[in-house]
Design a protein around this motif. Structure first.
Motif, PDB file in Angstrom:
ATOM      1  N   ALA A  56       0.820  -1.215   0.000  1.00 29.88           N
ATOM      2  CA  ALA A  56       0.000   0.000   0.000  1.00 29.88           C
ATOM      3  C   ALA A  56       0.851   1.261   0.000  1.00 29.88           C
ATOM      4  N   LYS A  57       1.856   1.275  -0.874  1.00 28.23           N
ATOM      5  CA  LYS A  57       2.758   2.423  -0.922  1.00 28.23           C
ATOM      6  C   LYS A  57       2.807   3.104  -2.290  1.00 28.23           C
ATOM      7  N   ALA A  58       2.139   2.556  -3.275  1.00 27.36           N
ATOM      8  CA  ALA A  58       2.172   3.148  -4.608  1.00 27.36           C
ATOM      9  C   ALA A  58       1.487   4.513  -4.580  1.00 27.36           C
ATOM     10  N   PRO A  59       1.985   5.474  -5.353  1.00 25.08           N
ATOM     11  CA  PRO A  59       1.374   6.803  -5.354  1.00 25.08           C
ATOM     12  C   PRO A  59      -0.002   6.798  -6.008  1.00 25.08           C
ATOM     13  N   GLY A  60      -0.761   7.840  -5.736  1.00 26.38           N
ATOM     14  CA  GLY A  60      -2.078   7.979  -6.344  1.00 26.38           C
ATOM     15  C   GLY A  60      -3.165   7.299  -5.549  1.00 26.38           C
ATOM     16  N   ARG A  61      -4.362   7.368  -6.095  1.00 28.30           N
ATOM     17  CA  ARG A  61      -5.513   6.759  -5.441  1.00 28.30           C
ATOM     18  C   ARG A  61      -5.477   5.243  -5.602  1.00 28.30           C
ATOM     19  N   GLY A  62      -6.053   4.561  -4.625  1.00 24.03           N
ATOM     20  CA  GLY A  62      -6.100   3.110  -4.681  1.00 24.03           C
ATOM     21  C   GLY A  62      -7.508   2.609  -4.438  1.00 24.03           C
ATOM     22  N   ALA A  63      -7.782   1.424  -4.914  1.00 28.82           N
ATOM     23  CA  ALA A  63      -9.046   0.744  -4.636  1.00 28.82           C
ATOM     24  C   ALA A  63      -8.721  -0.459  -3.761  1.00 28.82           C
ATOM     25  N   TRP A  64      -9.614  -0.785  -2.839  1.00 33.70           N
ATOM     26  CA  TRP A  64      -9.317  -1.803  -1.841  1.00 33.70           C
ATOM     27  C   TRP A  64     -10.286  -2.971  -1.951  1.00 33.70           C
ATOM     28  N   ILE A  65      -9.756  -4.173  -1.762  1.00 34.97           N
ATOM     29  CA  ILE A  65     -10.602  -5.367  -1.775  1.00 34.97           C
ATOM     30  C   ILE A  65     -10.303  -6.199  -0.523  1.00 34.97           C
ATOM     31  N   GLY A  66     -11.347  -6.851  -0.021  1.00 34.35           N
ATOM     32  CA  GLY A  66     -11.195  -7.710   1.155  1.00 34.35           C
ATOM     33  C   GLY A  66     -11.696  -9.113   0.904  1.00 34.35           C
ATOM     34  N   VAL A  67     -11.920  -9.449  -0.359  1.00 38.15           N
ATOM     35  CA  VAL A  67     -12.435 -10.779  -0.691  1.00 38.15           C
ATOM     36  C   VAL A  67     -11.294 -11.776  -0.829  1.00 38.15           C
ATOM     37  N   ARG A  68     -11.658 -13.030  -0.861  1.00 39.81           N
ATOM     38  CA  ARG A  68     -10.664 -14.089  -1.009  1.00 39.81           C
ATOM     39  C   ARG A  68     -10.377 -14.335  -2.492  1.00 39.81           C
ATOM     40  N   LYS A  69      -9.368 -15.140  -2.736  1.00 41.11           N
ATOM     41  CA  LYS A  69      -8.921 -15.362  -4.112  1.00 41.11           C
ATOM     42  C   LYS A  69     -10.030 -15.934  -4.984  1.00 41.11           C
ATOM     43  N   ASP A  70     -10.733 -16.940  -4.500  1.00 44.59           N
ATOM     44  CA  ASP A  70     -11.784 -17.551  -5.311  1.00 44.59           C
ATOM     45  C   ASP A  70     -12.937 -16.584  -5.540  1.00 44.59           C
ATOM     46  N   GLU A  71     -13.235 -15.759  -4.550  1.00 48.42           N
ATOM     47  CA  GLU A  71     -14.290 -14.769  -4.692  1.00 48.42           C
ATOM     48  C   GLU A  71     -13.912 -13.699  -5.720  1.00 48.42           C
ATOM     49  N   LEU A  72     -12.638 -13.326  -5.724  1.00 49.42           N
ATOM     50  CA  LEU A  72     -12.168 -12.347  -6.706  1.00 49.42           C
ATOM     51  C   LEU A  72     -12.297 -12.906  -8.114  1.00 49.42           C
ATOM     52  N   ALA A  73     -11.911 -14.166  -8.282  1.00 55.34           N
ATOM     53  CA  ALA A  73     -12.022 -14.791  -9.602  1.00 55.34           C
ATOM     54  C   ALA A  73     -13.481 -14.808 -10.073  1.00 55.34           C
ATOM     55  N   ALA A  75     -15.826 -12.689  -9.131  1.00 63.34           N
ATOM     56  CA  ALA A  75     -16.207 -11.307  -9.422  1.00 63.34           C
ATOM     57  C   ALA A  75     -15.678 -10.858 -10.778  1.00 63.34           C
ATOM     58  N   MET A  76     -14.487 -11.315 -11.133  1.00 59.61           N
ATOM     59  CA  MET A  76     -13.932 -10.977 -12.441  1.00 59.61           C
ATOM     60  C   MET A  76     -14.729 -11.646 -13.552  1.00 59.61           C
ATOM     61  N   ALA A  77     -15.056 -12.911 -13.357  1.00 59.29           N
ATOM     62  CA  ALA A  77     -15.781 -13.654 -14.389  1.00 59.29           C
ATOM     63  C   ALA A  77     -17.162 -13.064 -14.665  1.00 59.29           C
ATOM     64  N   LYS A  78     -17.773 -12.502 -13.637  1.00 58.12           N
ATOM     65  CA  LYS A  78     -19.117 -11.942 -13.785  1.00 58.12           C
ATOM     66  C   LYS A  78     -19.107 -10.447 -14.094  1.00 58.12           C
ATOM     67  N   GLY A  79     -17.913  -9.865 -14.225  1.00 60.48           N
ATOM     68  CA  GLY A  79     -17.814  -8.457 -14.578  1.00 60.48           C
ATOM     69  C   GLY A  79     -18.002  -7.498 -13.422  1.00 60.48           C
ATOM     70  N   ARG A  80     -18.117  -8.037 -12.191  1.00 56.86           N
ATOM     71  CA  ARG A  80     -18.349  -7.154 -11.047  1.00 56.86           C
ATOM     72  C   ARG A  80     -17.113  -6.330 -10.699  1.00 56.86           C
ATOM     73  N   LEU A  81     -15.926  -6.927 -10.830  1.00 57.17           N
ATOM     74  CA  LEU A  81     -14.719  -6.163 -10.522  1.00 57.17           C
ATOM     75  C   LEU A  81     -14.549  -5.010 -11.502  1.00 57.17           C
ATOM     76  N   LYS A  82     -14.795  -5.246 -12.768  1.00 56.21           N
ATOM     77  CA  LYS A  82     -14.664  -4.194 -13.768  1.00 56.21           C
ATOM     78  C   LYS A  82     -15.593  -3.026 -13.447  1.00 56.21           C
ATOM     79  N   GLY A  83     -16.834  -3.351 -13.091  1.00 61.86           N
ATOM     80  CA  GLY A  83     -17.787  -2.302 -12.759  1.00 61.86           C
ATOM     81  C   GLY A  83     -17.395  -1.547 -11.500  1.00 61.86           C
ATOM     82  N   ALA A  84     -16.910  -2.269 -10.492  1.00 60.57           N
ATOM     83  CA  ALA A  84     -16.518  -1.634  -9.236  1.00 60.57           C
ATOM     84  C   ALA A  84     -15.319  -0.713  -9.451  1.00 60.57           C
ATOM     85  N   LEU A  85     -14.358  -1.147 -10.264  1.00 58.04           N
ATOM     86  CA  LEU A  85     -13.196  -0.307 -10.536  1.00 58.04           C
ATOM     87  C   LEU A  85     -13.584   0.911 -11.369  1.00 58.04           C
ATOM     88  N   ALA A  86     -14.516   0.744 -12.272  1.00 51.13           N
ATOM     89  CA  ALA A  86     -14.975   1.886 -13.073  1.00 51.13           C
ATOM     90  C   ALA A  86     -15.585   2.955 -12.175  1.00 51.13           C
TER      91      ALA A  86
END
Length: 250
Positions: A56-73, A75-86
């Motif tokens: 958590a040291k990179a410059p600029g704004r960051g987005a945070w996630i607290g889900v597990r690896k399988d949950e992230l996968a 979310a990506m497959a269903k397009g939820r991560l893309k929408g959340a990042l947008a």
């Protein structure tokens, strides 16, 4: 991460601290419980690439996630991560690598093993069963851990030596089982056959605790939990909250 009786690691996940909101679940938790995602400077055609920022040291704004690896996968497959990042980055052009879950695991593992290496070079991290057992029986060990593929017999002997030194015999207290095998630990520390690890310094344990807790949580190796399913953020959440807490913006 286990520490001496009646003491707490100040940076432990359960402690209060600066909070962030998971852009997928909408849950709020201390920074140390979450993983920060950063975006690279604009690439070709103004597209920014998403990458894990394990420390958590990179410059600029960051987005945070607290889900597990399988949950992230999922979310990506269903397009939820893309929408959340947008939403988090106000419609910026963003590219998400297909292997982001694996990149996050690698980054969290590297952050943890890099810290182990620093503690070993400082002389506060012990390796080797005999050395650990001797220090454990003398009450000098504040944290004990075993590789994922360590043998049960070796684990039991060191756990018992640790309990003797801590005067907790009969408690069943055990060292942590790491989500890393001996080969990974050996390469990371530049030693042959690293199976067991121990720390002799409380401050070292405090530095290591959030790194291990974050890695364990992401790999579903803990029992603490954060959030749940990678659900859509609540429609009433302020977009600004999806990216950073109003109290702190990095």
């Amino acid at each position: 991460m286990r520490i001496p009786r009646n003491e707490r690691v100040s940076s432990d996940i359960a402690d209060a601290g600066p909070e962030r909101k998971c852009i997928l679940s909408g849950e709020v938790a201390p920074r140390d419980a979450l993983i920060r995602l950063a975006i690279s400077p604009d690439g070709p055609d103004g597209v920014a690439f998403v990458a894990p920022d394990a420390l958590a040291k990179a410059p600029g704004r960051g987005a945070w996630i607290g889900v597990r690896k399988d949950e992230l996968a999922q979310a990506m497959a269903k397009g939820r991560l893309k929408g959340a990042l947008a939403r988090a980055y106000k419609g910026a052009k963003i590219a998400i690598p297909d292997d982001l879950p694996e990149r996050i695991e690698a980054a969290l593992t590297r952050a943890f093993t890099d810290r182990l290496g620093l503690e070993m070079r400082s002389g506060r991290l012990l390796v080797g069963s005999d050395r650990i057992a001797e220090n454990a029986r003398m009450g000098r060990v504040v944290w004990l851990a075993h590789a994922a593929d360590a043998g049960d017999d070796g684990n039991r002997k060191l756990d018992q030596a640790w309990r003797v030194g801590r005067e907790t015999e009969g408690s069943g207290e055990k060292g942590d089982t790491l989500p890393l095998d001996r080969a990974t630990l050996s390469v990371a520390l530049g030693r042959d056959n690293v199976v067991h690890l121990a720390l002799t310094d409380r401050a070292s344990a405090e530095r290591l605790a959030p790194l291990l807790a974050r890695l364990n949580h992401y790999l579903a190796k803990d029992n603490q939990g954060f959030g749940g399913d990678a659900a859509e953020p609540d429609a009433h959440h302020d977009d600004a909250d999806d990216c950073e807490s109003p109290a702190e913006t990095n």
